[in-house]
Scaffold this motif. Structure first.
Motif, PDB file in Angstrom:
ATOM      1  N   ARG A  58     -57.309  80.413  96.190  1.00 58.63           N
ATOM      2  CA  ARG A  58     -55.821  81.194  96.110  1.00 58.63           C
ATOM      3  C   ARG A  58     -55.337  80.817  95.016  1.00 58.63           C
ATOM      4  O   ARG A  58     -54.927  79.625  94.680  1.00 58.63           O
ATOM      5  N   VAL A  66     -50.139  86.495  97.661  1.00 61.37           N
ATOM      6  CA  VAL A  66     -51.335  85.928  98.319  1.00 61.37           C
ATOM      7  C   VAL A  66     -52.334  86.675  97.496  1.00 61.37           C
ATOM      8  O   VAL A  66     -52.747  87.661  97.672  1.00 61.37           O
ATOM      9  N   THR A  68     -56.411  86.001  96.401  1.00 67.33           N
ATOM     10  CA  THR A  68     -57.544  85.253  96.173  1.00 67.33           C
ATOM     11  C   THR A  68     -58.828  85.592  95.588  1.00 67.33           C
ATOM     12  O   THR A  68     -58.870  87.163  95.190  1.00 67.33           O
ATOM     13  N   LYS A 178     -53.681  77.632  93.600  1.00 63.91           N
ATOM     14  CA  LYS A 178     -52.761  76.852  94.583  1.00 63.91           C
ATOM     15  C   LYS A 178     -53.525  75.589  95.231  1.00 63.91           C
ATOM     16  O   LYS A 178     -54.638  75.542  95.403  1.00 63.91           O
TER      17      LYS A 178
END
Length: 193
Positions: A58, A66, A68, A178
């Motif tokens: 991510r 968000v 991904t 992340k």
């Protein structure tokens, strides 16, 4: 019979019996595994693939997006000199406050060097209008827990705005993964130059 002769006879007999048991066990294992005397022998050593990019992560965004990316891209050893024979898929999605889209692409090129991979593919499925049939490219820098990523639509805003993109083209890996989510793995390409 002399005691020495009896002992030698026993040792020879026991050795022969042990050898017979080992051979019988091996034959039994061969039958159980489906191979027999007439079955072709399988190659024992597996050949390393020419290049690969795998994993999921991510991206970090301070606004809470968000985003991904997942990869399963491979270049077989027999295709070392032709990165356009790479196979596999990659998937990406981007959502913010419940709005966004996802897409999946079929790999059509993979080039890696050291810890960096560039993969491209044509979008085969997506809920983003106008995305199907578009080629997109992604760059990954495999830095362990600090992977980075870039994508071909960085300068235009959307995969749908990427026009006539050639295979294996992307941007520099400017995005950060992340913390705790990155597990990208790059297998370096070693062409015979």
């Amino acid at each position: 019979m002399k005691p020495v002769m009896k002992r030698r006879t026993k040792i020879v007999a026991m050795s022969a019996a042990t050898a017979l048991l080992i051979l019988t066990g091996a034959a039994g294992a061969a039958v159980a595994s489906g191979s027999g005397a007439h079955a072709p022998q399988r190659e024992v050593t597996a050949q390393r693939e020419a290049a690969a990019l795998t994993g999921t992560a991510r991206l970090y965004r301070s606004a809470g997006d968000v985003i991904t990316f997942s990869f399963d891209a491979h270049l077989a050893a027999k295709d070392t000199m032709d990165p356009r024979r790479a196979t596999g898929t990659f998937r990406f999605s981007h959502y913010l406050h419940g709005r966004g889209a996802w897409a999946e692409a079929e790999v059509d090129c993979l080039v890696t060097g050291g810890e960096v991979a560039v993969v491209s593919g044509v979008i085969t499925a997506s809920d983003l209008p106008g995305a199907r049939g578009k080629r997109v490219g992604v760059t990954v820098h495999d830095l362990g827990r600090h992977d980075r990523l870039g994508y071909s639509w960085a300068g235009v805003g959307s995969p749908t705005d990427t026009k006539d993109l050639p295979p294996c083209v992307s941007s520099a890996p400017f995005e950060k993964v992340k913390q705790g989510t990155g597990d990208f793995k790059v297998v370096p390409w070693r062409p015979e130059l």
